[in-house]
Structures are given as structure tokens and as C-alpha cells.
Design a protein around this motif. Structure first.
Motif, short mmCIF file in Angstrom:
data_model
loop_
_atom_site.label_atom_id
_atom_site.label_comp_id
_atom_site.label_asym_id
_atom_site.label_seq_id
_atom_site.Cartn_x
_atom_site.Cartn_y
_atom_site.Cartn_z
N PHE A 67 0.87 -1.17 0.00
CA PHE A 67 0.00 0.00 0.00
C PHE A 67 0.91 1.22 0.00
O PHE A 67 1.35 1.69 1.04
N ILE A 68 1.21 1.72 -1.18
CA ILE A 68 2.21 2.77 -1.35
C ILE A 68 1.52 4.12 -1.33
O ILE A 68 0.79 4.47 -2.27
N THR A 69 1.72 4.87 -0.26
CA THR A 69 1.05 6.16 -0.12
C THR A 69 2.00 7.34 -0.24
O THR A 69 1.56 8.45 -0.46
N GLU A 70 3.27 7.12 -0.07
CA GLU A 70 4.25 8.19 -0.21
C GLU A 70 5.46 7.66 -0.95
O GLU A 70 5.91 6.55 -0.70
N HIS A 83 12.53 15.98 -12.05
CA HIS A 83 11.91 17.28 -11.77
C HIS A 83 11.22 17.22 -10.40
O HIS A 83 10.00 17.12 -10.31
N PRO A 84 12.01 17.32 -9.33
CA PRO A 84 11.46 17.21 -7.98
C PRO A 84 10.44 18.30 -7.65
O PRO A 84 9.57 18.09 -6.81
N GLN A 85 10.51 19.43 -8.33
CA GLN A 85 9.58 20.53 -8.07
C GLN A 85 8.15 20.18 -8.49
O GLN A 85 7.21 20.85 -8.10
N SER A 86 7.98 19.10 -9.26
CA SER A 86 6.64 18.73 -9.72
C SER A 86 5.76 18.24 -8.57
O SER A 86 4.56 18.09 -8.74
N ARG A 87 6.31 17.99 -7.41
CA ARG A 87 5.49 17.62 -6.25
C ARG A 87 4.80 18.86 -5.67
O ARG A 87 3.81 18.76 -4.96
N ASP A 88 5.33 20.03 -5.99
CA ASP A 88 4.79 21.28 -5.46
C ASP A 88 3.58 21.72 -6.28
O ASP A 88 3.56 21.57 -7.50
N LEU A 89 2.62 22.30 -5.62
CA LEU A 89 1.40 22.77 -6.30
C LEU A 89 1.73 23.82 -7.35
O LEU A 89 1.19 23.81 -8.45
N ILE A 90 2.65 24.71 -7.04
CA ILE A 90 3.05 25.75 -7.98
C ILE A 90 4.49 25.47 -8.40
O ILE A 90 5.39 25.45 -7.57
N SER A 91 4.68 25.21 -9.70
CA SER A 91 6.01 24.95 -10.25
C SER A 91 5.98 25.22 -11.74
O SER A 91 4.96 25.59 -12.30
N ASP A 92 7.11 24.99 -12.40
CA ASP A 92 7.20 25.17 -13.84
C ASP A 92 6.77 23.92 -14.61
O ASP A 92 6.83 23.88 -15.82
N ILE A 93 6.34 22.88 -13.91
CA ILE A 93 5.88 21.63 -14.51
C ILE A 93 4.36 21.68 -14.60
O ILE A 93 3.70 22.14 -13.67
N PRO A 94 3.75 21.22 -15.71
CA PRO A 94 2.29 21.34 -15.87
C PRO A 94 1.47 20.49 -14.91
O PRO A 94 0.29 20.70 -14.76
N LEU A 140 2.56 10.17 -6.94
CA LEU A 140 3.33 8.95 -6.69
C LEU A 140 4.30 8.71 -7.83
O LEU A 140 3.92 8.79 -9.00
N VAL A 141 5.56 8.44 -7.50
CA VAL A 141 6.57 8.11 -8.49
C VAL A 141 7.29 6.86 -7.99
O VAL A 141 7.94 6.89 -6.94
N ILE A 142 7.14 5.76 -8.73
CA ILE A 142 7.76 4.50 -8.32
C ILE A 142 8.80 4.13 -9.37
O ILE A 142 8.48 3.93 -10.54
N THR A 152 2.15 8.99 -11.27
CA THR A 152 0.78 9.49 -11.26
C THR A 152 0.82 10.99 -11.02
O THR A 152 1.53 11.47 -10.15
N CYS A 153 0.05 11.72 -11.81
CA CYS A 153 0.09 13.18 -11.77
C CYS A 153 -1.32 13.75 -11.90
O CYS A 153 -2.18 13.13 -12.52
N MET A 154 -1.51 14.94 -11.36
CA MET A 154 -2.71 15.72 -11.62
C MET A 154 -2.28 16.90 -12.49
O MET A 154 -1.43 17.69 -12.08
#
Length: 149
Positions: free
Chosen positions: A10-13, A20-31, A36-38, A54-56
Motif C-alpha cells: 500500500f504505497i502512499t508516499e 523534476h522534484p519541483q513537480s510535487r509542489d502545487l506551484i512549479s514550472d511543470i504542468p 506517486l513516483v515508483i 501518477t500526476c494531476m
């Protein structure tokens, strides 16, 4: 009885995306905002776990690695999933995706299967009316690609 034997499945984190580690942040230069990144079986913690991201999707744009066509030595699924409860097939945006040298415009929920060695990308988010989900996965321990020349 609460279980602990299979808790690791059960992978939750997961760690932030290595490219592109900044893509975890709500505001970044990534769309999109990664959730989750496995890769690499989470450093061996979950043996046999495939590569998964997995991305939003929150805004228009792309990432540098998705601006040029590339291939993988493994099959890959790219999933685009709308979040409209009134019409689950309405993507809520528009994505340009090239597959095998053909340009496709995605506006509906869909799964794109890219066979091993098939060139795909660029992938460009042109419109976001409401956030939608973008998932990539394949039977590999990590995301490895070969840029097309």
C-alpha cells in the motif's frame, strides 16, 4: 485483525521525481503535480514493482524530456483520465501527443499504449479546463528512454 504483513504493498508516499522534484509542489514550472513516483522498486522495498508515475495536470505546458520523440525498451501505457463526474470521458483539457510520428489531439479519457521501441512525444498540454489525471506505467524498474535523432 489489522495486517502488517502486506503493508508495504500500500504505497502512499514516494520520493519526489528524480528529474523534476519541483513537480510535487502545487506551484512549479511543470504542468502537473506528481503524487506517486515508483522507480527501482522503491530502492528494493517493493520487489517487482513496475515504474509508475501518477500526476494531476493543473496547467498548460510540458517538460524538457517530453518535447522530443523518444523510445523505451519496454511497453508503456500513458493514461489520461478526466475528473468530471457528470461525464467521465470528458478529459477537461487538450493534450497533443505524437505516437509513431503521428500527431494526436486528446480531449477524451483514454489509455495510449506505446509498444516497446515505438517513438512517442512530444507531449504538450494545450488546455486545462479542470484538473485531470495523467498516469504512465510500464513493466520496467525505472523510466529509461532513448531520444530519437
Amino acid at each position: 485483525m489489522d495486517g502488517t504483513k502486506y503493508d508495504k504493498y500500500f504505497i502512499t508516499e514516494t520520493p519526489r521525481h528524480p528529474d523534476h522534484p519541483q513537480s510535487r509542489d502545487l506551484i512549479s514550472d511543470i504542468p502537473w503535480c506528481d503524487s506517486l513516483v515508483i522507480e527501482n522498486e522503491l530502492d528494493g522495498a517493493v520487489k517487482g514493482a513496475y515504474y509508475l508515475e501518477t500526476c494531476m495536470v493543473l496547467r498548460t505546458g510540458t517538460t524538457e524530456r517530453l518535447t522530443v520523440a523518444h523510445t523505451h525498451p519496454f511497453d508503456e501505457y500513458l493514461l489520461f483520465v478526466g475528473t468530471n463526474p457528470e461525464d467521465q470521458f470528458d478529459l477537461g483539457g487538450e493534450v497533443e501527443l505524437w505516437l509513431g510520428g503521428e500527431k494526436h489531439m486528446i480531449t477524451k479519457t483514454c489509455a495510449v499504449f506505446a509498444p516497446a521501441e515505438m517513438p512517442h512525444c512530444p507531449l504538450i498540454v494545450h488546455r486545462v479546463d479542470r484538473p485531470f489525471i495523467f498516469i504512465t506505467t510500464g513493466p520496467s524498474l525505472g523510466y529509461e528512454s532513448v531520444e530519437e535523432r
